[in-house]
Design a protein around this motif. Structure first.
Motif, PDB file in Angstrom:
ATOM      1  N   LEU A  72       0.691  -1.285  -0.143  1.00  0.00           N
ATOM      2  CA  LEU A  72      -0.086  -0.022  -0.121  1.00  0.00           C
ATOM      3  C   LEU A  72       0.846   1.171   0.045  1.00  0.00           C
ATOM      4  O   LEU A  72       0.668   2.259  -0.607  1.00  0.00           O
ATOM      5  CB  LEU A  72      -1.033   0.197   1.178  1.00  0.00           C
ATOM      6  CG  LEU A  72      -2.236  -1.110   1.078  1.00  0.00           C
ATOM      7  CD1 LEU A  72      -3.050  -0.956   2.444  1.00  0.00           C
ATOM      8  CD2 LEU A  72      -3.132  -0.497   0.156  1.00  0.00           C
ATOM      9  N   LEU A  73       1.659   1.196   0.920  1.00  0.00           N
ATOM     10  CA  LEU A  73       2.767   2.479   0.823  1.00  0.00           C
ATOM     11  C   LEU A  73       3.535   2.524  -0.378  1.00  0.00           C
ATOM     12  O   LEU A  73       3.992   3.641  -0.946  1.00  0.00           O
ATOM     13  CB  LEU A  73       3.657   2.153   2.027  1.00  0.00           C
ATOM     14  CG  LEU A  73       3.227   2.272   3.381  1.00  0.00           C
ATOM     15  CD1 LEU A  73       4.064   2.189   4.411  1.00  0.00           C
ATOM     16  CD2 LEU A  73       2.788   3.621   3.596  1.00  0.00           C
TER      17      LEU A  73
ATOM     18  N   CYS B  83      -0.651   0.792  11.093  1.00  0.00           N
ATOM     19  CA  CYS B  83      -1.933   1.107  10.530  1.00  0.00           C
ATOM     20  C   CYS B  83      -2.321   2.603  10.290  1.00  0.00           C
ATOM     21  O   CYS B  83      -2.533   2.999   9.493  1.00  0.00           O
ATOM     22  CB  CYS B  83      -2.961   0.465  11.325  1.00  0.00           C
ATOM     23  SG  CYS B  83      -2.936  -1.383  11.239  1.00  0.00           S
ATOM     24  N   ALA B  84      -1.600   3.125  11.522  1.00  0.00           N
ATOM     25  CA  ALA B  84      -2.022   4.868  11.419  1.00  0.00           C
ATOM     26  C   ALA B  84      -1.016   5.202  10.305  1.00  0.00           C
ATOM     27  O   ALA B  84      -1.656   6.336   9.645  1.00  0.00           O
ATOM     28  CB  ALA B  84      -1.607   5.251  12.692  1.00  0.00           C
ATOM     29  N   TYR B  85       0.144   4.761  10.271  1.00  0.00           N
ATOM     30  CA  TYR B  85       1.182   5.415   9.239  1.00  0.00           C
ATOM     31  C   TYR B  85       0.461   5.154   7.815  1.00  0.00           C
ATOM     32  O   TYR B  85       0.381   5.915   6.841  1.00  0.00           O
ATOM     33  CB  TYR B  85       2.301   4.774   9.338  1.00  0.00           C
ATOM     34  CG  TYR B  85       3.415   5.528   8.402  1.00  0.00           C
ATOM     35  CD1 TYR B  85       3.785   6.731   8.599  1.00  0.00           C
ATOM     36  CD2 TYR B  85       3.813   4.819   7.208  1.00  0.00           C
ATOM     37  CE1 TYR B  85       4.701   7.580   7.766  1.00  0.00           C
ATOM     38  CE2 TYR B  85       4.799   5.405   6.398  1.00  0.00           C
ATOM     39  CZ  TYR B  85       4.918   6.696   6.607  1.00  0.00           C
ATOM     40  OH  TYR B  85       6.044   7.172   5.550  1.00  0.00           O
TER      41      TYR B  85
ATOM     42  N   LEU C  46      -2.687   4.652   6.907  1.00  0.00           N
ATOM     43  CA  LEU C  46      -3.868   5.499   6.875  1.00  0.00           C
ATOM     44  C   LEU C  46      -3.500   7.025   6.621  1.00  0.00           C
ATOM     45  O   LEU C  46      -4.447   7.632   5.520  1.00  0.00           O
ATOM     46  CB  LEU C  46      -4.838   5.378   8.178  1.00  0.00           C
ATOM     47  CG  LEU C  46      -5.928   6.280   8.178  1.00  0.00           C
ATOM     48  CD1 LEU C  46      -7.034   5.744   6.991  1.00  0.00           C
ATOM     49  CD2 LEU C  46      -6.695   6.236   9.601  1.00  0.00           C
ATOM     50  N   ILE C  47      -2.728   7.672   7.115  1.00  0.00           N
ATOM     51  CA  ILE C  47      -2.370   8.947   7.051  1.00  0.00           C
ATOM     52  C   ILE C  47      -1.819   9.135   5.761  1.00  0.00           C
ATOM     53  O   ILE C  47      -2.042  10.273   5.022  1.00  0.00           O
ATOM     54  CB  ILE C  47      -1.359   9.392   8.064  1.00  0.00           C
ATOM     55  CG1 ILE C  47      -1.486  10.976   8.124  1.00  0.00           C
ATOM     56  CG2 ILE C  47       0.168   8.966   7.927  1.00  0.00           C
ATOM     57  CD1 ILE C  47      -2.761  11.403   8.892  1.00  0.00           C
ATOM     58  N   ASN C  48      -1.254   8.103   5.018  1.00  0.00           N
ATOM     59  CA  ASN C  48      -0.539   8.066   3.638  1.00  0.00           C
ATOM     60  C   ASN C  48      -1.924   8.210   2.556  1.00  0.00           C
ATOM     61  O   ASN C  48      -1.991   8.766   1.557  1.00  0.00           O
ATOM     62  CB  ASN C  48       0.191   7.070   3.307  1.00  0.00           C
ATOM     63  CG  ASN C  48       1.626   7.221   3.706  1.00  0.00           C
ATOM     64  OD1 ASN C  48       2.508   7.430   2.476  1.00  0.00           O
ATOM     65  ND2 ASN C  48       2.128   6.975   4.894  1.00  0.00           N
ATOM     66  N   TYR C  49      -3.012   7.680   3.034  1.00  0.00           N
ATOM     67  CA  TYR C  49      -4.139   7.276   2.179  1.00  0.00           C
ATOM     68  C   TYR C  49      -5.170   8.363   2.517  1.00  0.00           C
ATOM     69  O   TYR C  49      -6.292   8.196   1.574  1.00  0.00           O
ATOM     70  CB  TYR C  49      -4.510   5.992   2.201  1.00  0.00           C
ATOM     71  CG  TYR C  49      -3.744   5.121   1.113  1.00  0.00           C
ATOM     72  CD1 TYR C  49      -4.492   4.759   0.006  1.00  0.00           C
ATOM     73  CD2 TYR C  49      -2.663   4.391   1.537  1.00  0.00           C
ATOM     74  CE1 TYR C  49      -3.736   3.890  -0.808  1.00  0.00           C
ATOM     75  CE2 TYR C  49      -2.021   3.766   0.676  1.00  0.00           C
ATOM     76  CZ  TYR C  49      -2.449   3.278  -0.689  1.00  0.00           C
ATOM     77  OH  TYR C  49      -1.776   2.540  -1.589  1.00  0.00           O
ATOM     78  N   ILE C  50      -5.517   9.049   3.664  1.00  0.00           N
ATOM     79  CA  ILE C  50      -6.347   9.939   3.780  1.00  0.00           C
ATOM     80  C   ILE C  50      -6.420  11.034   2.950  1.00  0.00           C
ATOM     81  O   ILE C  50      -7.443  11.756   2.858  1.00  0.00           O
ATOM     82  CB  ILE C  50      -6.039  10.396   5.177  1.00  0.00           C
ATOM     83  CG1 ILE C  50      -7.340  10.587   5.902  1.00  0.00           C
ATOM     84  CG2 ILE C  50      -5.119  11.514   5.307  1.00  0.00           C
ATOM     85  CD1 ILE C  50      -7.495  10.795   7.160  1.00  0.00           C
ATOM     86  N   GLY C  51      -5.510  11.636   2.180  1.00  0.00           N
ATOM     87  CA  GLY C  51      -5.727  12.571   1.351  1.00  0.00           C
ATOM     88  C   GLY C  51      -5.372  14.003   1.804  1.00  0.00           C
ATOM     89  O   GLY C  51      -6.331  14.845   1.799  1.00  0.00           O
ATOM     90  N   MET C  52      -4.236  14.255   2.358  1.00  0.00           N
ATOM     91  CA  MET C  52      -3.989  15.399   3.234  1.00  0.00           C
ATOM     92  C   MET C  52      -4.177  16.407   2.603  1.00  0.00           C
ATOM     93  O   MET C  52      -4.630  17.502   3.211  1.00  0.00           O
ATOM     94  CB  MET C  52      -2.546  15.366   3.920  1.00  0.00           C
ATOM     95  CG  MET C  52      -2.092  16.267   4.818  1.00  0.00           C
ATOM     96  SD  MET C  52      -0.606  16.048   5.836  1.00  0.00           S
ATOM     97  CE  MET C  52       0.616  15.608   4.370  1.00  0.00           C
ATOM     98  N   ASP C  53      -3.909  16.550   1.354  1.00  0.00           N
ATOM     99  CA  ASP C  53      -3.559  17.761   0.258  1.00  0.00           C
ATOM    100  C   ASP C  53      -5.125  18.264  -0.023  1.00  0.00           C
ATOM    101  O   ASP C  53      -5.375  19.379   0.038  1.00  0.00           O
ATOM    102  CB  ASP C  53      -2.779  17.699  -0.917  1.00  0.00           C
ATOM    103  CG  ASP C  53      -1.328  17.494  -0.596  1.00  0.00           C
ATOM    104  OD1 ASP C  53      -0.738  18.491  -0.851  1.00  0.00           O
ATOM    105  OD2 ASP C  53      -1.130  16.437  -0.380  1.00  0.00           O
TER     106      ASP C  53
END
Length: 511
Positions: free
Chosen positions: A74-75, A417-419, A421-428
């Protein structure tokens, strides 16, 4: 077929050929190209290489092994799906670390539990000592090729030649590049060397690619063979044991000593009572402002923005200190008798409650600060860290009463799991949405920060420019011109960049 390969006396030769192919793929995918589609493709190739040539060393499938593999893939896919600059750089370090841990867990002969701290030692051991230890295996492969036994003297000479080449080739590459830049005729002569092959490579590029392939081939082969033919570990030291044996035993002794250190129940109670008295006084003074700040109930002399900014970092640090203190008490505290045990449990719950209130206070301050000054990467990540810290506190609170909860395992799984998730959450995209919403409420907009968001946010910015903020058009036009002028090789393909470019193309075509 695979079983025959693993049992064949030519297995090292086949493994070396596989390592060479993997190195060639690596240089083809990454030389001169930014990571993109190439990253998950190479990750898959690396796993195939390890699973094919070291299948007989692989442990049975476990849920944690699948979790690590899924996280790695996933990463890796984030290099195709997203273009956030922070995670783009950070994952270049995180993914190889996770892959190394996964390989050590999957192929190491000691079959350590995934929560065993010695797994980190195995990871480092296979990356460096075990890898380098198998440099001599190359000569056995050469013997199989030639069919002749290399004498010790010849081996020594061959080793010296290889070392000389490893030192000389990079130096020659650098010197040739310098000479070519200093003399045009020399550069022209070198450039014409590969032309008879119909190649477009310059001498310097071909040399770099060759060194790249040779070095990575040896590293991949050594890494694989470190699992296939790893040096066994002994539980007791004997005469002639290596430095690694002694160092690992020493580390084990230190770990046992650290675990054996215990806090007496009275010491624990004293620490907790002292800390909680201070925290209760602080929480008492906070309640008036914590729940009334949004209604204008603020300390004298502080504006809305000043209150939001004041003490935020300190609250996070204190909460982190409390978290560490709680872990020390839970892991190193001796079992207290009767009432003292219940008292210490109660003090731990008070500590959790106070920490939760301080964390909530910091969270509210950050929300207020963002409403005043806008949303950024740093503030978003701090939000995520506070939520993560809150979950860690919650697990620790459960551990106070349910002592069988494995804290280390819970934290490893939650952190992984948190790391992901934070990659896939769509921060921008979230930051763009929050800043646009802030503009609608207050009329304030940090347009320069909005323009600096990655390609992930471009579709949202186009929609905002079309419906509400045409001032962004100049920036979007400039961004489109930059994207359109750059040829992106397929190895560097990124879906977010492609989607942004197509959205910009459609947007300006319709105008």
């Amino acid at each position: 077929m695979l079983d025959k390969l693993l049992q064949s006396p030519k297995r090292p030769l086949y493994a070396l050929a596989g390592a060479l192919l993997l190195a060639v793929i690596h240089q083809y995918l990454f030389y001169g190209h930014l990571p993109g589609l190439s990253y998950p493709l190479f990750t898959v190739c690396l796993y195939v290489f390890m699973f094919v040539y070291a299948k007989d060393r692989m442990r049975e499938f476990t849920w944690f092994g699948w979790l690590l593999f899924t996280s790695v893939m996933l990463l890796s896919l984030t290099y195709v799906l997203f273009y956030n600059p922070l995670f783009y750089a950070l994952n270049l370090l995180v993914i190889p670390c996770l892959v190394s841990v996964h390989m050590a867990y999957k192929f190491s002969g000691r079959r350590l539990d995934w929560a065993d701290i010695r797994l980190l030692w195995d990871t480092i051991d296979h990356l460096i000592p075990q890898n380098l230890r198998h440099a001599g295996t190359l000569f056995r492969v050469l013997k199989n090729i030639t069919g002749r036994r290399l004498e010790e003297g010849h081996k020594r000479v061959l080793v010296q030649i290889l070392i000389g080449l490893l030192v000389a080739v990079p130096l020659v590459t650098i010197v040739v590049a310098l000479l070519a830049s200093a003399d045009g005729m020399f550069d022209h002569m070198l450039a014409s060397v590969p032309s008879w092959l119909g190649s477009h490579l310059t001498f310097g590029e071909g040399g770099v690619r060759l060194v790249w392939v040779v070095v990575l081939c040896l590293l991949f082969f050594g890494y694989l063979w470190g699992f296939v033919d790893s040096r066994p570990y002994s539980t007791e030291l004997k005469t002639g044991d290596t430095t690694d044996d002694r160092l690992e035993q020493k580390l084990g002794e230190w770990a046992e000593e650290a675990v054996s250190v215990k806090l007496a129940p009275v010491i624990t109670a004293t620490i907790l009572v002292t800390m909680n008295v201070v925290y209760l006084l602080f929480v008492y003074t906070q309640f008036a402002y914590l729940f009334g700040a949004s209604e204008g109930v603020l300390p004298d002399g502080l504006s809305y923005a000043e209150y939001a900014r004041s003490g935020f970092a300190q609250l996070i640090m204190v909460t982190a200190i409390n978290f560490v203190l709680m872990l020390v008490v839970l892991l190193l505290g001796e079992q207290a008798p009767g009432r003292l045990h219940r008292w210490n449990q109660g003090m731990l719950y008070v500590l959790v409650a106070c920490s939760g209130i301080m964390l909530y206070s910091a969270y509210i301050r950050l929300v207020m600060y963002e409403e005043t000054y806008g949303y950024t990467y740093t503030r978003f990540l701090v939000h995520a860290f506070m939520i993560f810290l809150g979950l860690l506190l919650l697990i620790a609170a459960l551990r106070i009463h349910i002592t069988r909860i494995p804290l280390a395992k819970c934290y490893v799984v939650l952190g992984l799991c948190a790391y992901v998730l934070i990659n896939y959450i769509g921060m921008d995209t979230i930051i763009a949405d929050r800043n646009i919403e802030r503009y609608r409420v207050s009329g304030n907009m940090d347009v320069y920060y909005l323009q600096g968001l990655s390609a992930d946010a471009v579709p949202r910015l186009i929609e905002f420019a079309r419906n509400e903020y045409p001032e962004l058009n100049a920036h979007l036009q400039e961004r489109f011109a930059g994207m359109d002028s750059i040829h992106v090789p397929w190895q560097s393909f990124n879906l977010a960049e492609y989607r942004a470019q197509k959205a910009l193309e459609d947007y300006f075509r319709d105008q």
